[in-house]
Scaffold this active site. Structure first.
Site, PDB file in Angstrom:
ATOM      1  N   CYS A   1     -45.581 -49.330  40.221  1.00  0.00           N
ATOM      2  CA  CYS A   1     -45.967 -48.595  41.437  1.00  0.00           C
ATOM      3  C   CYS A   1     -47.198 -49.209  42.100  1.00  0.00           C
ATOM      4  CB  CYS A   1     -46.248 -47.135  41.102  1.00  0.00           C
ATOM      5  SG  CYS A   1     -47.694 -46.914  40.033  1.00  0.00           S
TER       6      CYS A   1
ATOM      7  N   ALA B   1     -46.600 -33.359  35.384  1.00  0.00           N
ATOM      8  CA  ALA B   1     -47.783 -32.715  34.795  1.00  0.00           C
ATOM      9  C   ALA B   1     -47.389 -31.911  33.560  1.00  0.00           C
ATOM     10  CB  ALA B   1     -48.462 -31.809  35.829  1.00  0.00           C
TER      11      ALA B   1
ATOM     12  N   TYR C   1     -56.875 -68.460  46.699  1.00  0.00           N
ATOM     13  CA  TYR C   1     -58.327 -68.318  46.824  1.00  0.00           C
ATOM     14  C   TYR C   1     -58.924 -69.712  47.037  1.00  0.00           C
ATOM     15  CZ  TYR C   1     -57.282 -63.617  45.207  1.00  0.00           C
ATOM     16  OH  TYR C   1     -56.753 -62.360  45.108  1.00  0.00           O
TER      17      TYR C   1
ATOM     18  N   ARG D   1     -55.076 -71.866  36.414  1.00  0.00           N
ATOM     19  CA  ARG D   1     -54.022 -70.963  36.889  1.00  0.00           C
ATOM     20  C   ARG D   1     -53.594 -71.463  38.267  1.00  0.00           C
ATOM     21  NH1 ARG D   1     -53.015 -64.418  37.161  1.00  0.00           N
ATOM     22  NH2 ARG D   1     -51.109 -64.705  35.976  1.00  0.00           N
TER      23      ARG D   1
END
Ligand SMILES: Cc1cc2nc3c(=O)[nH]c(=O)nc-3n(C[C@H](O)[C@H](O)[C@H](O)COP(=O)(O)O)c2cc1C
Ligand code: SF4
Length: 635
Positions: free
Chosen positions: A325, A373, A152, A200
């Site tokens: 994921c 589920a 950044y 960082r």
């Protein structure tokens, strides 16, 4: 710090105040030592979760800090400028070291050309970091971290690829780090010595010609020797290779350490390292090695905020695993409601909504189907005190995850199945495998309610999203099979396989990878214009392309299935290009699945019943787990 476990900054975009406080409170209660709060923008030309360049955020921020300070966990604030990586909120051109356009985090974002800022604008940025630091410290944070990692704004100054300035802020490493040095001095001037200040930094940009580990170590060492930093938080990557910033399941556990430990060893101040550290045992091993003093575990705590308490209490096996994921967290934009969350942990970032309840009365819950589920429904119902019977028609747990985990590079999908199975066994759920439940069976059992998680099955009639009622001549021929059959071991006799993808998610990618691994030539034809666009928000598209395109694979965009012949497949263009006839091939279908709702129809209201996951409507894993959870939570 109460412990050496850190949660590095991670953008949630949750609302500042009670919602964000509730999100951070779980790990705080569990024993995390330090949390770095997500990006606060220092200047109006930067995006950020908090606008630290004016006072508007302070009241909500202060009360959130007060609430969280009831726990021993410390709270630092990450201060940043997004530079050329995101378009500024005011619509102006992005600010950067030089006027070189760079990649965005998302591939499809427009890469607006930035301006290389003037010396006067540099002074303005230095002041803005110092003022913002003053604001957050006055509001109550325990420390500040200047974000110079991940390519950044400050990373753009540090990197020789994005900084081609010819003044005292460009060229040599000393010049490229001048702005960061000035900022650290200015911040210290404003907040004094009582509050820790650190940076960082990416230990390597992971792109040829970018910031190297040697240079990143030299920057860190020089700031340390000058007494400008109290801690060093080491990370990896940049938007030029973003998949290294938040490595998914394709990266090994601890994937950053080869780079980050070099920097950790180069400085005298405490250092934070991380990157797919998913268990407390793994963190302790890093700490024992001695180079780093603190270990960050971000996604591991999103998946299970109680990770530390469970592990310290001797129940590490009960920590819900992060499977890497990146879909619920990084891919928030494509997640249910566009909200940050977690694929495997339905309560992540919904702590205020999903508060736990004991069962209102003792009752028997029948759960039908042991996919994600059903397993989650059984787990939660048992946790609430229900007597739970879980029936599964096959002899295997996991439903479609049982297939997904068998595809190359997708093995970790299975970790959540293994965990859920372990949990339901621990919680005393009665599991009946190989049992097909019909209405009589459910009624005979005398259950008080039924949660129907019977999943879905592939659509094989040739219906496609681009032509839902169209007939595909030849769709019944033997060369046509489903992705499930292929992954499950079917071996078509052709040398070539057309995988037709009507969906745009991982299923077609896995089918293609399975076929490639077995030596077939693959044509991946899609209704869509690129492979797996639904995974773009999770930043997986580049990884997928990088894995597929070097192999014996051709991608054919914007197609619909027109007809199937005994040994060939005809693919029609959606936009009028000539048909493509693929000879000597088999065809693997990946389409919108069909829900299995037979039991609900048969019960026809004779028992309280609820459909969840794909049985309700075929979608993806996060919703399957969330719906299983919510059904079990109902009074
Ligand atoms: C959803 C999400 C958002 C993130 N946002 C930031 C951020 O704002 N600033 C930052 O320095 N790192 C950010 N990161 C990177 C993490 O701090 C961390 O370096 C990365 O997730 C690897 O660590 P882990 O494997 O423990 O998750 C983010 C990570 C995630 C998952
Ligand atoms: S969404 Fe996936 S990567 Fe993100 S925390 Fe949850 S399991 Fe881990």
């Amino acid at each position: 710090l109460p412990s050496r476990i850190v949660r590095a900054a991670h953008g949630t975009r949750l609302t500042l105040g009670p919602e964000l406080a509730a999100y951070h409170a779980g790990p705080a209660r569990s024993g995390v030592g330090l949390t770095v709060l997500e990006t606060a923008a220092v200047h109006p030309t930067s995006t950020g979760s908090v606008r630290a360049y004016d006072d508007g955020f302070v009241p909500a921020y202060r009360s959130m800090l007060e609430e969280l300070h009831q726990y021993p966990m410390k709270l630092f604030q990450q201060l940043w400028h997004s530079g050329r990586t995101f378009n500024p909120p005011d619509g102006g051109p992005p600010w950067s070291a030089s006027d070189l356009p760079g990649p965005r985090v998302a591939q499809t974002d427009l890469a607006a050309r930035p301006i290389g800022i003037t010396r006067r604008q540099i002074d303005e940025i230095v002041d803005s970091f110092a003022t913002a630091a003053g604001r957050v410290v006055a509001a109550g944070v325990d420390g500040v971290e200047i974000h110079s990692a991940h390519g950044y704004f400050l990373g753009q100054f540090l990197s020789p690829l994005s900084n081609i300035r010819e003044d005292e802020y460009g060229g040599s490493l000393e010049n490229r780090m001048r702005l960061l040095t000035r900022i650290l001095v200015a911040v210290r001037d404003v907040i004094g010595n009582a509050t820790p200040i650190g940076i960082r930094i990416s230990a390597n940009e992971m792109v040829p010609g970018g910031l190297s580990t040697e240079e990143a170590a030299a920057v860190s060492k020089s700031l340390d020797e000058a007494g400008l930093i109290d801690f060093l938080d080491v990370s990896l990557g940049s938007p030029m290779n973003y998949t290294k910033v938040i490595g998914g399941m394709e990266e090994p556990l601890g994937y950053e350490l080869d780079y980050s430990l070099v920097l950790a060893a180069a400085v005298s101040v405490p250092t934070i390292v991380g990157g797919r550290v998913t268990s407390l045992a793994q963190a302790e091993e890093i700490l024992r090695e001695g180079s780093a003093q603190l270990v960050s575990m971000v996604r591991a705590h999103i998946a299970d905020p109680d990770l530390m308490a469970k592990s310290i209490g001797g129940h590490a096996d009960r920590v819900r695993p992060c499977i890497g994921c990146n879909q619920g967290c990084v891919g928030a934009a494509a997640s249910p409601g566009g909200r940050f969350g977690c694929t495997v942990n339905p309560t992540a970032a919904s702590e205020l909504i999903e508060a736990g309840l004991p069962s209102a009365r003792p009752r028997t819950t029948l759960v039908v189907g042991a996919g994600p589920a059903g397993l989650e429904a059984a787990r939660v119902a048992a946790e609430r005190g229900d007597t739970v019977i879980l029936c599964e028609a096959t002899q295997r747990f996991g439903g479609q995850l049982d297939l997904a985990r068998r595809a190359p590079g997708r093995e970790e999908m299975g970790r959540i199945v293994d965990w859920l199975v372990h949990e339901v066994v621990q919680l005393g759920v009665e599991v009946r495998m190989g049992v097909t439940v019909d209405a009589d069976y459910a009624l005979r059992l005398g259950a008080d309610r039924v949660i129907i998680a019977t999943g879905s099955c592939p659509r094989i009639d040739g219906g496609q999203i681009s032509e839902p009622y169209g007939q595909v001549p030849g769709i019944d021929l033997p060369l046509v099979l489903t992705s499930w059959e292929l992954i499950d071991g079917a071996k078509p006799s052709s040398d070539r396989i057309v995988v037709f993808d009507d969906v745009g998610h991982f299923e077609a990618i896995s089918a293609a990878e399975v076929a490639l691994e077995r030596g077939y030539e693959v044509i991946l034809a899609s209704r869509l214009n690129r492979p797996a666009p639904l995974l773009e928000a999770a930043r997986l598209e580049t990884i997928i392309k990088g894995r597929l395109f070097p192999k014996r694979l051709e991608f054919l965009p914007d197609r619909r299935l027109k007809s199937v012949q005994s040994n060939s497949v005809t693919l029609e263009s959606l936009y009028g290009a000539p048909d493509r006839v693929v000879e000597g091939t088999s065809l693997v279908l990946v389409g919108a699945n069909v829900p299995r709702q037979g039991l609900a129809d048969e019960l026809d209201g004779r028992l309280p019943a609820e459909l969840v996951g794909d049985a309700w409507g075929p979608r993806f894993l996060q919703l399957a787990i969330a719906e299983g959870h919510r059904a079990a939570m109902r009074a």
